[in-house]
Design a protein around this motif. Structure first.
Motif, mmCIF file in Angstrom:
data_model
loop_
_atom_site.group_PDB
_atom_site.id
_atom_site.type_symbol
_atom_site.label_atom_id
_atom_site.label_comp_id
_atom_site.label_asym_id
_atom_site.label_seq_id
_atom_site.Cartn_x
_atom_site.Cartn_y
_atom_site.Cartn_z
ATOM 1 N N GLY A 295 0.818 -1.213 0.000
ATOM 2 C CA GLY A 295 0.000 0.000 0.000
ATOM 3 C C GLY A 295 0.848 1.258 0.000
ATOM 4 N N PHE A 296 1.920 1.252 0.792
ATOM 5 C CA PHE A 296 2.830 2.402 0.801
ATOM 6 C C PHE A 296 3.541 2.552 -0.544
ATOM 7 C CE2 PHE A 296 2.691 2.313 5.553
ATOM 8 C CZ PHE A 296 2.317 3.642 5.716
ATOM 9 N N GLU A 297 3.913 1.436 -1.147
ATOM 10 C CA GLU A 297 4.561 1.511 -2.459
ATOM 11 C C GLU A 297 3.598 2.092 -3.500
ATOM 12 O OE1 GLU A 297 7.609 -1.064 -5.117
ATOM 13 O OE2 GLU A 297 5.912 -2.188 -4.292
ATOM 14 N N PHE B 281 4.322 10.242 -6.753
ATOM 15 C CA PHE B 281 5.454 10.507 -7.643
ATOM 16 C C PHE B 281 4.968 10.773 -9.068
ATOM 17 C CE2 PHE B 281 8.974 8.917 -10.357
ATOM 18 C CZ PHE B 281 10.021 9.710 -9.891
ATOM 19 N N SER B 282 4.100 9.904 -9.576
ATOM 20 C CA SER B 282 3.614 10.058 -10.954
ATOM 21 C C SER B 282 2.762 11.313 -11.122
ATOM 22 C CB SER B 282 2.836 8.814 -11.384
ATOM 23 O OG SER B 282 1.592 8.723 -10.717
ATOM 24 N N GLN B 283 1.915 11.596 -10.137
ATOM 25 C CA GLN B 283 1.028 12.760 -10.254
ATOM 26 C C GLN B 283 1.788 14.083 -10.154
ATOM 27 O OE1 GLN B 283 -2.290 12.584 -11.227
ATOM 28 N NE2 GLN B 283 -1.606 10.473 -11.557
ATOM 29 N N PHE B 284 2.922 14.072 -9.488
ATOM 30 C CA PHE B 284 3.777 15.250 -9.451
ATOM 31 C C PHE B 284 4.178 15.634 -10.880
ATOM 32 C CE2 PHE B 284 8.157 16.915 -9.360
ATOM 33 C CZ PHE B 284 7.954 18.084 -8.622
ATOM 34 N N PHE B 285 4.589 14.640 -11.660
ATOM 35 C CA PHE B 285 4.995 14.900 -13.041
ATOM 36 C C PHE B 285 3.797 15.212 -13.940
ATOM 37 C CE2 PHE B 285 8.671 12.700 -11.311
ATOM 38 C CZ PHE B 285 9.663 13.606 -11.672
ATOM 39 N N VAL B 286 2.666 14.588 -13.666
ATOM 40 C CA VAL B 286 1.449 14.921 -14.416
ATOM 41 C C VAL B 286 1.159 16.413 -14.292
ATOM 42 C CG1 VAL B 286 -1.084 14.678 -14.421
ATOM 43 C CG2 VAL B 286 0.364 12.638 -14.341
ATOM 44 N N GLN B 287 1.211 16.919 -13.075
ATOM 45 C CA GLN B 287 0.899 18.337 -12.847
ATOM 46 C C GLN B 287 1.936 19.262 -13.496
ATOM 47 O OE1 GLN B 287 -2.013 19.460 -11.781
ATOM 48 N NE2 GLN B 287 -2.530 17.285 -11.737
ATOM 49 N N VAL C 175 9.916 3.957 -8.803
ATOM 50 C CA VAL C 175 9.653 3.810 -7.368
ATOM 51 C C VAL C 175 10.010 2.410 -6.894
ATOM 52 C CG1 VAL C 175 7.827 3.733 -5.609
ATOM 53 C CG2 VAL C 175 7.949 5.660 -7.210
ATOM 54 N N HIS C 176 9.605 1.390 -7.639
ATOM 55 C CA HIS C 176 9.849 0.011 -7.191
ATOM 56 C C HIS C 176 11.341 -0.352 -7.180
ATOM 57 C CE1 HIS C 176 8.872 -4.155 -6.324
ATOM 58 N NE2 HIS C 176 9.791 -4.484 -7.208
ATOM 59 N N GLN D 6 12.934 3.240 -3.211
ATOM 60 C CA GLN D 6 12.248 2.522 -2.142
ATOM 61 C C GLN D 6 12.394 3.178 -0.777
ATOM 62 O OE1 GLN D 6 10.345 -0.722 -1.760
ATOM 63 N NE2 GLN D 6 9.820 0.228 -3.698
ATOM 64 N N TRP D 7 13.354 4.083 -0.598
ATOM 65 C CA TRP D 7 13.567 4.650 0.733
ATOM 66 C C TRP D 7 12.333 5.378 1.277
ATOM 67 C CZ3 TRP D 7 13.155 9.749 1.873
ATOM 68 C CH2 TRP D 7 13.272 10.662 0.832
ATOM 69 N N PRO D 8 11.567 6.142 0.466
ATOM 70 C CA PRO D 8 10.382 6.758 1.081
ATOM 71 C C PRO D 8 9.310 5.726 1.444
ATOM 72 C CG PRO D 8 10.578 7.451 -1.222
ATOM 73 C CD PRO D 8 11.761 6.606 -0.905
ATOM 74 N N VAL D 9 9.242 4.656 0.661
ATOM 75 C CA VAL D 9 8.281 3.582 0.966
ATOM 76 C C VAL D 9 8.646 2.958 2.310
ATOM 77 C CG1 VAL D 9 7.354 1.360 0.213
ATOM 78 C CG2 VAL D 9 7.895 3.125 -1.491
ATOM 79 N N GLN D 10 9.920 2.613 2.467
ATOM 80 C CA GLN D 10 10.397 1.993 3.708
ATOM 81 C C GLN D 10 10.239 2.945 4.888
ATOM 82 O OE1 GLN D 10 11.639 -1.364 3.815
ATOM 83 N NE2 GLN D 10 11.069 -0.920 5.927
#
Length: 188
Positions: free
Chosen positions: A61-63, A70-76, A168-169, A173-177
């Motif tokens: 879920g965190f991933e 991350f993706s929506q940042f670039f979308v905007q 991200v995968h 991974q550091w923000p996920v962890q």
């Protein structure tokens, strides 16, 4: 030359998905399925997994959440930089379904979120690959069907979603962890 190709590409596929296959059955399917692919729905799904999942599902879920953000940042960034108008604002003979959006068209945020989720799901649970990708395709097609995106917006959104998920995968991974660890400490 590239601009001419994209115009023909958009014109051809918007004609198929917004005009030729239009019927009352698809009207309902496309209208309801498109909302599941949005960033808000994707975020709600991620948070639900985080709150109610076991350790493995919570990390997943965190991933998902990090990949979507991350993706929506670039979308905007792309939407605000490129400022491409939506099809129903520039084409005369398009089925609009009464949808009026205030932001720009390129790339499709719904498609980005759905392909981002589908990729993360497929990497973590390969047995769900076919379902996840087909559902993401349905959401992408729904954006064209409803007249809110050009096909090239959807194609770019799909690519951005897949690339964001892989980044991200495999590399981010550091923000996920970190989020997972913080949540685990708070929960104890």
């Amino acid at each position: 030359m590239m601009k001419k190709f994209l115009f023909k590409f958009d014109d051809y596929f918007i004609n198929i998905f917004n005009k030729r296959i239009k019927n009352s059955y698809f009207d309902k399917i496309m209208f309801y399925s498109t909302n599941i692919g949005g960033a808000i729905s994707s975020t709600i799904i991620s948070i639900t997994l985080i709150l109610f999942g076991d350790e493995e599902i919570r990390f997943f879920g965190f991933e998902l959440l990090v990949a979507i953000v991350f993706s929506q940042f670039f979308v905007q960034i792309f939407k605000r930089t490129l400022g491409r108008q939506r099809p129903y604002k520039v084409l005369d003979d398009i089925n609009t379904f009464g949808i009026d959006m205030k932001d720009y068209s390129f790339p499709s945020g719904h498609t980005t979120a759905s392909f981002c989720m589908a990729t993360i799901i497929s990497i973590n649970y390969p047995q769900l690959l076919t379902f996840a990708i087909l559902f993401a395709f349905l959401i992408g097609i729904s954006r064209i069907y409803l007249g809110v995106h050009f096909p090239s917006d959807v194609l770019a959104g799909a690519m951005l979603g897949v690339v964001s998920a892989f980044i991200v995968h495999y590399y981010f991974q550091w923000p996920v962890q970190l989020l997972h660890n913080i949540f685990t400490m708070i929960e104890l």
